[in-house]
Design an enzyme around this catalytic site. Structure first.
Site, PDB file in Angstrom:
ATOM      1  N   VAL A 103       0.834  -1.199   0.000  1.00 40.11           N
ATOM      2  CA  VAL A 103       0.000   0.000   0.000  1.00 40.11           C
ATOM      3  C   VAL A 103       0.873   1.256   0.000  1.00 40.11           C
ATOM      4  O   VAL A 103       1.865   1.352   0.741  1.00 40.11           O
ATOM      5  CB  VAL A 103      -0.936  -0.010   1.234  1.00 40.11           C
ATOM      6  CG1 VAL A 103      -1.579   1.358   1.430  1.00 40.11           C
ATOM      7  CG2 VAL A 103      -2.008  -1.075   1.070  1.00 40.11           C
ATOM      8  N   LEU A 121       3.657  -2.702   5.768  1.00 35.73           N
ATOM      9  CA  LEU A 121       4.408  -2.599   4.519  1.00 35.73           C
ATOM     10  C   LEU A 121       3.752  -3.380   3.385  1.00 35.73           C
ATOM     11  O   LEU A 121       4.205  -3.289   2.236  1.00 35.73           O
ATOM     12  CB  LEU A 121       5.841  -3.111   4.719  1.00 35.73           C
ATOM     13  CG  LEU A 121       6.707  -2.342   5.710  1.00 35.73           C
ATOM     14  CD1 LEU A 121       8.089  -2.978   5.811  1.00 35.73           C
ATOM     15  CD2 LEU A 121       6.826  -0.878   5.312  1.00 35.73           C
ATOM     16  N   GLU A 122       2.699  -4.118   3.712  1.00 39.22           N
ATOM     17  CA  GLU A 122       2.046  -4.926   2.683  1.00 39.22           C
ATOM     18  C   GLU A 122       0.623  -4.417   2.425  1.00 39.22           C
ATOM     19  O   GLU A 122       0.421  -3.487   1.651  1.00 39.22           O
ATOM     20  CB  GLU A 122       2.088  -6.404   3.086  1.00 39.22           C
ATOM     21  CG  GLU A 122       3.522  -6.930   3.195  1.00 39.22           C
ATOM     22  CD  GLU A 122       3.589  -8.403   3.514  1.00 39.22           C
ATOM     23  OE1 GLU A 122       2.903  -9.213   2.864  1.00 39.22           O
ATOM     24  OE2 GLU A 122       4.346  -8.769   4.453  1.00 39.22           O
ATOM     25  N   MET A 123      -0.355  -4.978   3.129  1.00 41.89           N
ATOM     26  CA  MET A 123      -1.742  -4.593   2.854  1.00 41.89           C
ATOM     27  C   MET A 123      -2.245  -3.500   3.794  1.00 41.89           C
ATOM     28  O   MET A 123      -3.266  -2.861   3.531  1.00 41.89           O
ATOM     29  CB  MET A 123      -2.623  -5.836   2.902  1.00 41.89           C
ATOM     30  CG  MET A 123      -2.171  -6.894   1.886  1.00 41.89           C
ATOM     31  SD  MET A 123      -3.041  -8.481   1.985  1.00 41.89           S
ATOM     32  CE  MET A 123      -4.493  -8.098   1.021  1.00 41.89           C
TER      33      MET A 123
END
Length: 464
Positions: free
Chosen positions: A226, A268-270
């Site tokens: 994201v 750091l991902e979703m």
């Protein structure tokens, strides 16, 4: 000069006396191990193999906290043994092997492959050890027992009649396993896998980093989450992840469902702020809510979301590669170069860790067995600690889950740090740092040709 024979004689006598004392110690310890072992109900071959493993000093270096002979506390010998034991522990701890044998459970295919490898190479026990432990030298009959047992154990773990007789004892097997699933949950899980609402800003889905049309990865050095945020590690493939003993490079997730719960909350991902946020968005979707209600009495919950995704991921198995067809008896499925590549793959010890149907995923191995990979690469970070980050065990430092080689030609760049940009580079580095050999360009090319035969089928179509 007249005293020289006396000095030599005294040294020889002292050496022989030490060997005798050590031999008595070895015999006592072996008898203790066998006396405490549970061997009832085991077949004769397994019993004999267990006795060989216990009677030849394997436990000194390859198990934790073994009682050691008296000379282990002497200067010089203490330092040498400590180093040997540390390396032995990092390469091959046999505690689970011995425990599984006694409990009548399947032995790890990696353990079987490692045992077979050292027997074939006459690499164990090492000569320095044998200089003090004469009874530990394996006879041809004892080696034969262990090699026959490895073959018998492999036959127990794979269905009969699938593989051509030429390959039935191979460490690598064709994919035949299918995982039982609930079809309704699979369909729901597939939708959730591609649903961007699991992310904080509705921009990222599971498929963003594990694209099914890209070998189950994103083909980036590190994944982009994201807002363009970047993670610290290369994304492993989701294909055949159901075979893994644990999930993620460091194994911090015990199963697929636990793994599915990680990325949505990772900033750091979703980057979702909570599962309540995700549930709230999904609950506004009437048809989706009805689908959840039909499958789960408590409707949309974090547990049910991850359960459905895991159920879908169990179906991401890719059988029927050209290599599988070759193992099943189609001699024309591989070219002569690809066949040579497979033989080199085994000769270079790749099939010691890349074993079984998935050709990996069954163990955590040290990155840099024969050379200091991280010293050569530099810029070591916390993510390079690998399994240690989960267990905090010193022997797990720089240890990572062995990746599957299925569809490996589609999943570059390679390694947890994406340092190998091509398959050729990955093969070259693995041979150097894991096996201690320098392959020629021709040899690398042949192994890569073989690896290109591992692309399997998903939903009846070969992955491209």
């Amino acid at each position: 000069m007249k005293k020289l024979p006396l000095v030599v004689g005294a040294c020889v006598a002292g050496y022989l006396a030490t060997v005798f004392i050590v031999d008595r110690f070895d015999d006592r310890l072996s008898r203790q191990h066998l006396a405490s072992a549970e061997l009832k109900g085991l077949d004769n071959l397994t019993t004999e193999a267990f006795k060989v493993l216990n009677g030849n000093g394997c436990q000194y270096c390859h198990t934790r906290n073994s009682e050691l002979p008296f000379y282990a506390n002497l200067p010089v010998a203490k330092q040498v043994m400590a180093k040997d034991i540390e390396m032995a522990q990092r390469q091959f701890n046999i505690e689970s092997l011995l425990a599984n044998v006694q409990q009548g459970q399947a032995v790890s295919e990696v353990d079987l492959a490692k045992l077979e490898s050292v027997m074939q190479d006459n690499a164990m026990p090492p000569n320095l050890y044998l200089s003090m432990h004469w009874r530990s030298r394996l006879s041809d009959a004892e080696k034969g027992v262990l090699l026959d047992w490895v073959k018998a154990e492999r036959l127990k773990q794979h269905p009969d009649g699938i593989v051509d007789g030429t390959f039935k004892f191979e460490p690598v097997q064709p994919i035949t396993t299918t995982f039982p699933v609930n079809a309704g949950k699979v369909a729901l899980g597939e939708r959730l896998y591609h649903d961007t609402r699991l992310s904080g800003d509705d921009s990222v889905s599971c498929a963003s980093c594990h694209a099914l049309d890209k070998g189950g990865v994103d083909r980036l050095e590190v994944s982009v989450g994201v807002g363009g945020s970047k993670g610290p590690i290369n994304a492993p493939t989701v294909y055949n992840a159901a075979f893994n003993i644990h999930q993620f490079w460091d194994g911090r997730a015990a199963d697929l469902q636990t793994q599915a719960g990680g990325p949505p909350m990772n900033p750091l991902e979703m980057a979702s702020t909570s599962w309540q946020q995700i549930v709230g968005k999904l609950a506004q979707d009437g048809p989706l809510s009805a689908e959840f209600a039909a499958l789960y009495p408590d409707g949309i919950t974090a547990k049910n979301i991850t359960d459905a995704i895991a159920e879908f991921e169990k179906t991401l198995v890719t059988p029927n590669s050209r290599f599988d067809l070759f193992l099943k008896g189609d001699a024309n499925a591989l070219s002569s170069v690809e066949k040579e590549g497979y033989e080199l793959f085994k000769a270079t010890k790749c099939a010691t860790c890349h074993v079984g149907e998935a050709m990996g995923g069954q163990s955590f191995e040290l990155m840099g067995v024969k050379g200091d990979y991280f010293a050569a690469r530099g810029n070591v970070s916390e993510v390079d600690h690998g399994r240690y980050n989960v267990t905090k065990e010193p022997n797990d430092m720089h240890r990572f889950k062995v990746p599957t080689l299925r569809n490996v030609a589609l999943t570059g760049p390679y390694f947890h740090d994406a340092s190998a940009k091509t398959l050729e580079e990955a093969v070259d580095k693995m041979a150097e740092y894991q096996v201690g050999v320098k392959l020629s360009k021709d040899e690398v090319g042949k192994i890569v040709a073989f690896l290109n035969t591992l692309n399997g089928q998903y939903q009846g179509k070969t992955l491209q």
